[in-house]
Scaffold this motif. Structure first.
Motif, PDB file in Angstrom:
ATOM      1  N   UNK A  72       8.355  47.357 -28.859  1.00 53.70           N
ATOM      2  CA  UNK A  72       8.367  48.822 -28.931  1.00 53.70           C
ATOM      3  C   UNK A  72       9.282  49.311 -30.052  1.00 53.70           C
ATOM      4  N   UNK A  73      10.367  48.554 -30.292  1.00 54.91           N
ATOM      5  CA  UNK A  73      11.321  48.934 -31.344  1.00 54.91           C
ATOM      6  C   UNK A  73      10.837  48.563 -32.734  1.00 54.91           C
ATOM      7  N   UNK A  74       9.729  47.820 -32.811  1.00 49.70           N
ATOM      8  CA  UNK A  74       9.220  47.404 -34.114  1.00 49.70           C
ATOM      9  C   UNK A  74       9.859  46.133 -34.639  1.00 49.70           C
ATOM     10  N   UNK A  75      10.480  45.362 -33.753  1.00 49.82           N
ATOM     11  CA  UNK A  75      11.074  44.095 -34.176  1.00 49.82           C
ATOM     12  C   UNK A  75       9.974  43.095 -34.541  1.00 49.82           C
ATOM     13  N   UNK A  76      10.351  42.106 -35.332  1.00 52.15           N
ATOM     14  CA  UNK A  76       9.425  41.037 -35.708  1.00 52.15           C
ATOM     15  C   UNK A  76       8.878  40.367 -34.444  1.00 52.15           C
ATOM     16  N   UNK A 114      11.362  41.809 -20.263  1.00 48.42           N
ATOM     17  CA  UNK A 114      11.457  43.212 -20.691  1.00 48.42           C
ATOM     18  C   UNK A 114      12.043  43.292 -22.094  1.00 48.42           C
ATOM     19  N   UNK A 115      12.942  42.361 -22.412  1.00 49.18           N
ATOM     20  CA  UNK A 115      13.466  42.336 -23.772  1.00 49.18           C
ATOM     21  C   UNK A 115      12.352  42.161 -24.784  1.00 49.18           C
ATOM     22  N   UNK A 116      11.363  41.327 -24.450  1.00 49.44           N
ATOM     23  CA  UNK A 116      10.201  41.119 -25.325  1.00 49.44           C
ATOM     24  C   UNK A 116       9.439  42.431 -25.529  1.00 49.44           C
ATOM     25  N   UNK A 142      13.850  53.569 -20.668  1.00 48.54           N
ATOM     26  CA  UNK A 142      14.454  52.502 -21.468  1.00 48.54           C
ATOM     27  C   UNK A 142      13.963  52.524 -22.906  1.00 48.54           C
ATOM     28  N   UNK A 143      12.704  52.890 -23.125  1.00 46.71           N
ATOM     29  CA  UNK A 143      12.133  52.867 -24.477  1.00 46.71           C
ATOM     30  C   UNK A 143      12.745  53.928 -25.384  1.00 46.71           C
ATOM     31  N   UNK A 173      18.802  47.385 -30.308  1.00 46.29           N
ATOM     32  CA  UNK A 173      19.927  47.316 -31.249  1.00 46.29           C
ATOM     33  C   UNK A 173      21.037  48.271 -30.848  1.00 46.29           C
ATOM     34  N   UNK A 174      20.662  49.436 -30.342  1.00 49.56           N
ATOM     35  CA  UNK A 174      21.679  50.426 -29.951  1.00 49.56           C
ATOM     36  C   UNK A 174      22.455  49.989 -28.715  1.00 49.56           C
ATOM     37  N   UNK A 175      21.957  48.979 -28.017  1.00 51.99           N
ATOM     38  CA  UNK A 175      22.626  48.512 -26.799  1.00 51.99           C
ATOM     39  C   UNK A 175      23.569  47.328 -27.060  1.00 51.99           C
ATOM     40  N   UNK A 176      23.606  46.844 -28.315  1.00 52.94           N
ATOM     41  CA  UNK A 176      24.475  45.705 -28.616  1.00 52.94           C
ATOM     42  C   UNK A 176      25.935  46.030 -28.291  1.00 52.94           C
ATOM     43  N   UNK A 177      26.373  47.226 -28.661  1.00 52.54           N
ATOM     44  CA  UNK A 177      27.754  47.629 -28.379  1.00 52.54           C
ATOM     45  C   UNK A 177      28.020  47.700 -26.879  1.00 52.54           C
TER      46      UNK A 177
END
Length: 696
Positions: free
Chosen positions: A426-430, A419-421, A344-345, A350-354
Motif C-alpha cells: 500500500x505504501x508503494x514499497x518494492x 499485514x506488514x506485507x 492503519x493505511x 516508514x513513519x512507524x520506525x521511530x
C-alpha cells in the motif's frame, strides 16, 4: 491362568462443568494413560493377563471425561512377594545375634528377624499375597490418575477444598452391573450419567457399563467419542461447503477445538457482506477463527468467499434463526478488522520506525528500534556476501517490525508480518521488500516453507542471528529445557535457510558482524565460537530425523566446518561413503593411522622423500596418495565431497597391503619419519572431507 480370571466391563465417567476445549484431547489421553499404568502396577508381572482381549476406549466431551475397559480382569490373582536384604554373612554377629542391618531389613518388611531366610547368600523375606478384587483398588487408581492430569491451574468451587480443572458434578463407577462404592473429588459414585444440557437435561440410568455409549447418544443427545464427533464435524463442514459451491477450509487445531465445544454438533452456513472482502483475507479468517470459531470457505481458485460455517451444539427447529444470530455477531468483528485496515493505511510503515523506540525488545539489548538497526546492518552484509541488492535488504530490515505498531496486529498478533506485507504494498514499497515483511518469520515451525525473496532471506537470517548473538552475549543461552526466546528453533531456521537455499555463508563471519553491531555484550570474548558450536549441535537432531547415522555427523563435526552448506555436503558424502564396501576397512585404517600419529611427540613432516621409500607396498601407497592428491583438487574446490570419498575408497587394497607388509615404526629414524609423513598425507586426504576414523 487366564481361564481362571473372571472378566467384566469397567466404566468410569466424571461429569463436570464445561472443560477447556483446547485441553480436552490431552486430558482424555492422560487419564487413559495414568489409569492403565495404575492397573498394570497393581497386577505387576501378571499385567498381561489383566488386559488380555481388553477393549480400551476413552471418551471426552465438553462436560465429561470417561474411560471404558471392556473384558477386564476383575481380580488381582494371588502372588508371592519377595524382598532381598543384606548378605547372609553379615546378618548375625559371632554370638548369633541379629545385626542392625538385619533388624532394619526386618522392620522394613514388617516382620521379625526369625521370619527371614537365607536364599542364595541373601537374607530374604517372602509373603503370600491373597487375591483381591480389582473393584476395591480402582477408586485409588482413578483418584491418583485425576491428580496427575496435566492441569496448569486447578480451581476450587463453593465451600469445598476439592480441586479440579472445572467443578465436578457427577461420578459413574461401574464394574459390570455393579456400582463401585466410593467417593472421589467429593462425589459419591453411582450409575447415573446426564444427557445434553438442552436436548435432554436429565439423568440417564446405566444398568451396566457397556451400554454407556449407546444410551448417551440415543437417549441423551451426546456423542461421547471425541474422534467420532470430530469426524462427523469434518464431514458436515465439507458438505456445507459443497452446498455453496465452495471448499470448506478445515484447520485441524480449530477442528479439535470445536469438537471440544460441542456434544451434539450441527454445521450451519452463514454469510457476511462482500464489502469485507476488500480486507486482506487472512485478517478476516483470523477474526472468524479466533473470535467465533468459524470455518472459512474458498472458491476453486483459493479466494475467500463471503461465507462461514459454524458448529451449533443444538439441533434447532429453526436453524435460520441460529444462522441469523451468528451473522449478527460476526458483522461487528469484521467491521473492526475493516476499520483497523483502513486506519492503519493512513500511516506508512516508514513513519512507524521511530515508534519502535517505545518498545523494549530485551532490557539489556535495547528497543525494537535498536534491534531493527542491528538487523539492517547484518542483512546488508548478508546481501553483499550473496551478491544481492544491499539497499533492499537494509530497507526490508528497517521496516520489518513496524507492523507491530499497527492496530490490526495489536488486535490479531498472528498477523504480524502478513499485514506488514500488505501495508508495504500500500505504501508503494518494492515487491521484494514487501514480501520480506512476511518472510522474515519463515520458517515458523518445523517443516514450514522458507523465504523466497532475496531481502526476505537476508532479514530472516539476520533477525535470528541478532537474537542469538544478543542473548548469548548477555549470558542468557538456553539451559536444559528452558529456552524462552526459542534459540534452538532460531538456529534450526538459520541452518535450514542456508542449506536448503544453497547459500555460501560462514556462521562465524555472520555472528562477528552481529556481535560488533551490539554496543555492549558482557560475554563478547569468544562469542563466535560459543554460538557456532551451539548451532552446529542442532545438526545432530536434524540428521537423526533424516535417518543419517550419528557417526556421519560426528565425523564431520570433528572438523567443525562453519559453513552450514558445506557441513551438510560433507555429512551427506560420509553417509553415502558408509554404504560402500570399502568403508569399514578404510575407517579402521584411519583409526589406526590417527592412533599412530597422535603418539608422536615431534612434528610430522608434510612431505615424503622418494629416496627413503624402501618397501614396494609403501612405494605403491606413496604413488597412489600423490595421484589422488592431484586428482582430487578440483573436486575439493567444487565441494564434491561425495565424489572425493568414492575416489578415496579405491585406495583400500593399497592401504591394506601397506599395513600388511610395512613396519611403520622402523628402527631407522629417517625411514620411520618418512613413513609417518606418508600416513599423514593419507590421513589429510580423508580429513579434507571428515574424520573417517569416527566411523570405526
Amino acid at each position: 491362568m487366564s481361564d481362571s480370571i473372571n472378566r467384566q466391563d469397567f466404566l468410569f465417567e466424571l461429569g463436570t462443568e464445561e472443560l477447556p476445549p483446547k485441553a480436552l484431547k490431552t486430558l482424555s489421553a492422560a487419564l487413559e494413560s495414568e489409569v492403565l499404568a495404575g492397573i498394570k502396577d497393581l497386577f505387576g508381572k501378571q499385567a498381561a493377563y489383566a488386559f488380555e482381549d481388553t477393549i480400551i476406549n476413552s471418551y471426552a466431551a465438553p462436560r465429561r471425561l470417561a474411560l471404558f475397559l471392556g473384558n477386564l480382569a476383575d481380580e488381582v490373582p494371588s502372588s508371592t512377594f519377595m524382598m532381598q536384604g543384606p548378605p547372609a554373612r553379615i546378618a548375625y554377629d559371632e554370638q548369633g545375634n541379629p545385626s542392625k542391618a538385619l533388624e532394619g531389613f526386618a522392620r522394613k518388611c514388617g516382620t521379625t528377624t526369625d521370619k527371614l531366610v537365607d536364599i542364595d547368600g541373601k537374607m530374604s523375606f517372602s509373603k503370600e499375597l491373597p487375591a483381591k478384587a480389582l473393584a476395591d483398588e480402582l477408586p485409588a487408581i482413578i483418584e491418583s490418575a485425576l491428580g496427575k492430569l496435566p492441569i496448569p491451574k486447578r480451581m476450587r468451587w463453593g465451600a469445598s477444598r476439592t480441586e479440579f480443572v472445572r467443578p465436578v458434578k457427577w461420578l459413574v463407577m461401574l464394574m459390570g452391573t455393579q456400582v463401585i462404592e466410593c467417593e472421589i473429588l467429593g462425589l459419591t459414585a453411582g450409575r447415573n450419567t446426564r444427557g445434553h444440557r438442552f436436548h435432554h437435561n436429565h439423568e440417564i440410568v446405566l444398568s451396566q457399563a457397556n451400554e454407556y455409549l449407546e444410551n448417551l447418544e440415543s437417549v441423551g443427545y451426546v456423542m461421547a467419542d471425541f474422534e467420532e464427533r470430530r469426524e462427523k464435524i469434518r464431514a458436515q463442514v465439507e458438505a456445507e461447503g459443497q452446498l455453496i459451491d465452495g471448499i470448506a477450509q478445515i484447520d485441524e487445531d480449530l477442528l479439535d477445538e470445536v469438537t471440544g465445544l460441542n456434544e451434539w454438533p450441527v454445521a450451519l452456513t452463514g454469510r457476511f457482506e462482500e464489502r469485507f472482502l476488500d480486507v486482506p483475507a487472512q485478517a478476516l479468517i483470523t477474526s472468524m477463527k479466533e473470535h467465533q470459531k468459524y470455518f472459512h470457505v474458498t472458491d476453486s481458485d483459493g479466494k475467500l468467499m463471503p461465507f462461514f460455517i459454524t458448529i451449533a451444539n443444538i439441533e434447532s427447529t429453526d436453524p435460520a434463526q441460529v444462522i441469523a444470530g451468528n451473522e449478527k455477531v460476526i458483522r461487528p468483528r469484521l467491521s473492526d478488522a475493516a476499520f483497523f485496515f483502513e486506519t492503519d493505511k493512513k500511516r506508512t510503515l516508514e513513519s512507524r520506525i521511530e515508534d519502535l523506540k517505545s518498545i523494549v525488545f530485551q532490557k539489556d539489548l535495547g528497543t525494537l528500534h535498536d534491534k531493527a538497526s542491528r538487523v539492517a546492518v547484518l542483512a546488508k552484509h548478508i546481501a553483499e556476501k550473496l551478491g544481492q541488492d544491499q539497499a533492499k535488504a537494509e530497507r526490508a530490515a528497517l521496516l520489518a517490525k513496524t507492523d507491530l505498531m499497527t492496530d490490526m496486529v495489536y488486535e490479531f498478533t498472528d498477523l504480524q508480518g502478513l499485514m506488514g506485507y500488505h501495508y508495504a504494498l500500500n505504501d508503494g514499497e518494492d515487491e521484494a521488500v514487501a514480501l520480506a515483511q512476511n518472510e522474515q518469520y519463515m520458517p515458523r515451525f518445523s517443516g514450514d516453507e522458507l523465504p523466497t525473496s532475496e531481502p526476505g532471506i537476508a532479514v530472516a537470517l539476520a533477525d535470528r542471528l541478532d537474537t542469538l548473538t544478543g542473548l548469548f552475549g548477555i549470558n542468557q543461552p538456553p539451559t536444559g529445557s528452558k529456552d524462552p526466546f526459542a534459540l534452538r528453533r532460531a538456529s534450526l531456521g538459520v541452518l535450514r535457510i542456508i542449506v536448503e537455499r544453497q547459500l555460501d555463508l560462514d556462521l562465524e563471519d555472520l555472528i562477528k558482524v552481529a556481535a560488533d553491531s551490539h554496543s555492549n555484550l558482557p560475554a563478547r570474548d569468544g562469542l563466535e565460537t560459543k554460538i557456532v558450536d551451539f548451532m552446529l549441535e542442532r545438526f545432530r537432531a536434524w540428521y537423526d530425523d533424516e535417518g543419517i547415522a550419528i557417526e556421519a555427523y560426528l565425523a564431520v563435526h570433528a572438523l567443525r566446518p562453519t559453513r552450514p552448506l558445506e557441513f551438510n555436503q560433507r555429512v551427506q558424502a560420509v553417509s553415502h561413503f558408509r554404504t560402500l564396501e570399502e568403508a569399514g576397512a578404510l575407517a579402521a585404517a584411519n583409526k589406526r593411522v590417527s592412533n599412530i600419529l597422535s603418539k608422536q611427540d615431534a612434528k610430522i613432516s608434510d612431505s615424503v622423500s622418494q629416496e627413503l621409500l624402501v618397501e614396494d607396498a609403501e612405494k605403491a601407497l606413496a604413488a597412489a596418495v600423490a595421484t589422488k592428491s592431484a586428482e582430487l583438487q578440483p573436486l575439493f574446490a567444487a565441494g564434491d565431497f561425495k565424489e572425493v570419498l568414492e575416489s578415496l575408497a579405491e585406495l583400500r587394497p593399497t592401504v591394506d597391503k601397506f599395513f600388511d607388509e610395512v613396519m611403520v615404526m622402523a628402527d631407522d629414524e629417517a625411514v620411520r619419519n618418512n613413513r609417518l609423513a606418508l600416513l599423514n598425507q593419507l590421513r589429510n586426504l580423508f580429513l579434507g572431507v571428515a574424520d573417517i576414523s569416527a566411523l570405526s
